[in-house]
Every structure is written in structure tokens, then in C-alpha cells.
Enzyme design. Structure first.
Site, PDB file in Angstrom:
ATOM      1  N   HIS A 140      -0.736  -0.321  -9.960  1.00 59.47           N
ATOM      2  CA  HIS A 140      -1.370  -1.282  -9.040  1.00 59.47           C
ATOM      3  C   HIS A 140      -1.794  -2.560  -9.785  1.00 59.47           C
ATOM      4  O   HIS A 140      -2.968  -2.950  -9.757  1.00 59.47           O
ATOM      5  CB  HIS A 140      -2.568  -0.641  -8.329  1.00 59.47           C
ATOM      6  N   ARG A 173       0.847  -1.187   0.000  1.00 56.72           N
ATOM      7  CA  ARG A 173       0.000   0.000   0.000  1.00 56.72           C
ATOM      8  C   ARG A 173       0.886   1.243   0.000  1.00 56.72           C
ATOM      9  O   ARG A 173       1.944   1.248   0.634  1.00 56.72           O
ATOM     10  CB  ARG A 173      -0.890   0.038   1.253  1.00 56.72           C
TER      11      ARG A 173
HETATM   12  C1  OXD Z   1      -5.077  -5.373  -3.358  1.00 55.56           C
HETATM   13  C2  OXD Z   1      -5.639  -5.989  -4.559  1.00 55.56           C
HETATM   14  O1  OXD Z   1      -5.460  -5.711  -2.229  1.00 55.56           O
HETATM   15  O2  OXD Z   1      -5.457  -5.410  -5.660  1.00 55.56           O
HETATM   16  O3  OXD Z   1      -4.209  -4.499  -3.496  1.00 55.56           O
HETATM   17  O4  OXD Z   1      -6.271  -7.050  -4.451  1.00 55.56           O
END
Ligand code: OXD
Length: 309
Positions: free
Chosen positions: A272, A224
Site C-alpha cells: 500500500h 482498495r
Molecule cells: C489511501 C491512502 O486512501 O493511502 O489509500 O491515502
């Protein structure tokens, strides 16, 4: 059986509904819409907004459709008397292992520097790094961290890990608890952050901890954005204490165009994508876990609400 589903990713809503419906053909599965306060037996959600879960009549469990549960835990109206259940691995661990292995190899084999050289048509063979100087430290030794360790061990990297409580992962030395954090960092030439986001791990990578890494260390964050203090990372790279970073998660997503990470020559940014939920696999797991819950059988992946993961 009534199942309430929600994801804010509007382009994925229909695909999720299709996969959930094919895994649970006899269930009545509906997408939550504002104002829906009808009863539901189960909820399967990703980044839910307030009003979806709180006060929902009939709710027996909530499934989180991604790896991290931090977004659900932040909900003021999360019903805390029923289980919150995560997807176990669900095809995400292998993706994270691929991502981290790629980032480690491009750093170790200096492909990042060769790419910069190629930009100016500069032909220059760099001194190879030795594995002894590329000790990998993995922060977080859950299912994902353990799979990453396994993958890097195949390439003979020295790997060690850190977790809040002691974990045994074959082939690696593991450090546990706050007192062991500094010794762990001091031996991490490549630091991989695979931690859950909790009160304890929020901003765990700030000036002091990043400075404890060896000179020239490299940082990989697949967890994160809130684990890192962005300005401290940039300043330690600029002062050459750190050699660079590969980052997949950010405080604000999408990462704003003006953010310094985008244009820093020693920082690689990805949107991400280190691991994306494999929908069909996640839907199958939800179906299996619901079947087990209905039979009163134990299920894996229940989140400890006090620990936050
Ligand atoms: C997370 C996902 O938790 O993308 O980052 O699943």
C-alpha cells in the site's frame, strides 16, 4: 481554534502534529486519546475509530488525511450534517502515476518475465509487445485516474477510461455508466483500478468482469482490496486468461503471510505504497481550507456522502 487530530499510525503521530502545527501556528491542535470528549472546531483524521467524531461539540468540518474516504464513511457515528473534506491530490496523483507507469512498462516490456528468466540464468529474447495490443483501461477518472492517463499518454499507449458518470479527460475515450462497463473491459489489455470504494464498486472485479477482459490481460490495483474477489483473480491467472497482476491494496492489511498473492509468480505485491500522503502539503491544504471556511468561502473536495466519494 481547536483541532482534533487522529491517525492509527502511531509512528507518524508526532510528525503529523508537527506539520499541522507549523501550518496552523495559532491553533490548539491535539492528538485524540481515548476518553477525549472535549469540544473541537475541526477534526483532521485518518481511519478514525468510533468516538472521535460522533457527538463532538463545536465540530464544523472533518478533514480526511488520505486519498480514500471509505474508512470515514463506514463510521456509524460520522456526523453527516457537517462537511467531510478530502485532500485534493496533495502530491498523491503524481505518485500513483509513477506507480502505474512502472507497472505498465514492466508488463509491456516483459521485465516481469525477464526477472523470472534471470532466476534460472536463462538468456532468451522475447517477442516485443505492440502498443496496439496494450490498450490501457482506467477504472475511475477522478483526479488520480486522470493523472495516470496523462502519464501513460506520454508513452503513446492507447488509453481509455470508465467512470460512473461521464468525465472528459483530454486524449482519452471515456466510457460511462454500467452499460458501458463490458465494452470498456473488452478493450482493456491492461486494467488499472483507481476507483473509490463504494457500495457499487465493492467486488466490481469478480469472475464475470475479469473474464470480460481480453485474453492475456494484466490487472493493476491501486485502489482498495475490496474491489477484487481475490480467488477469482488467482483462478483467472492460473487458467491463463489473465497474464498477471500488480497489487497495492488488499482486503486485509498487512497482507497475511499465508495469502496466495505473496508467492504467486505472476502477482507482484507492494505494501500500500502507490501514493503516500505528503504530510506538509496536506497540512497546508487543511490550513487553507479552514481559512476559507472561516471566511464563508467555498472549498474544493467536499465528499458527496450519498455517492461515497
Ligand atoms: C489511501 C491512502 O486512501 O493511502 O489509500 O491515502
Amino acid at each position: 481554534m481547536r483541532i482534533l487530530f487522529y491517525t492509527p499510525d502511531t509512528h507518524l503521530q508526532q510528525a503529523w502534529l508537527d506539520d499541522l502545527r507549523s501550518a496552523l501556528p495559532s491553533a490548539d491542535i491535539r492528538l485524540w486519546q481515548a476518553g477525549d470528549d472535549a469540544p473541537a472546531d475541526y477534526a483532521a483524521v485518518w481511519k478514525p475509530v468510533p468516538g472521535i467524531l460522533g457527538q463532538r461539540a463545536g465540530l464544523k468540518a472533518v478533514f480526511n488525511l488520505g486519498a480514500g474516504v471509505d474508512a470515514v464513511l463506514q463510521l456509524a457515528d460520522l456526523p453527516r450534517h457537517i462537511p467531510l473534506i478530502r485532500i485534493d491530490d496533495g502530491g498523491m496523483a503524481i505518485q500513483m502515476a509513477e506507480y502505474v507507469t512502472y507497472a505498465v512498462l514492466q508488463h509491456f516490456r516483459r521485465f516481469d518475465t525477464y526477472a523470472l528468466q534471470a532466476g534460472t540464468a536463462h538468456w532468451n529474447k522475447l517477442v516485443p509487445r505492440s502498443k496496439a495490443d496494450c490498450r490501457i483501461g482506467i477504472l475511475g477518472l477522478g483526479v488520480l485516474g486522470a493523472r495516470i492517463a496523462e502519464s501513460l499518454l506520454h508513452f503513446d499507449f492507447p488509453v481509455h477510461g470508465w467512470s460512473r458518470t461521464g468525465k472528459h479527460v483530454p486524449g482519452i475515450h471515456s466510457f460511462a455508466g454500467n452499460d458501458a462497463l463490458d465494452p470498456f473491459l473488452q478493450q482493456s489489455d491492461v486494467l488499472v483500478c483507481a476507483l473509490p470504494l463504494t457500495r457499487e464498486t465493492h467486488q466490481i472485479l469478480a469472475r464475470k468482469t475479469l473474464a470480460a477482459l481480453p485474453q492475456g490481460a494484466y490487472v493493476i490495483n491501486i485502489a482498495r482490496g475490496e474491489h477484487i474477489v481475490d480467488e477469482d483473480l488467482v483462478s483467472l491467472i492460473d487458467s491463463h486468461h489473465l497474464s498477471g497482476a500488480t497489487l497495492d491494496a488488499f482486503r486485509v492489511e498487512p497482507l497475511p503471510p499465508a495469502h496466495p498473492f505473496w508467492h504467486h509468480p505472476r502477482i507482484q505485491v507492494t505494501p500500500h505504497i502507490s501514493a503516500m500522503t505528503v504530510r506538509s502539503e496536506a497540512a497546508q491544504q487543511v490550513a487553507q481550507k479552514i481559512a476559507d471556511l472561516e471566511l464563508g468561502k467555498p472549498v474544493k473536495g467536499i465528499v458527496d456522502l450519498t455517492q461515497g466519494y
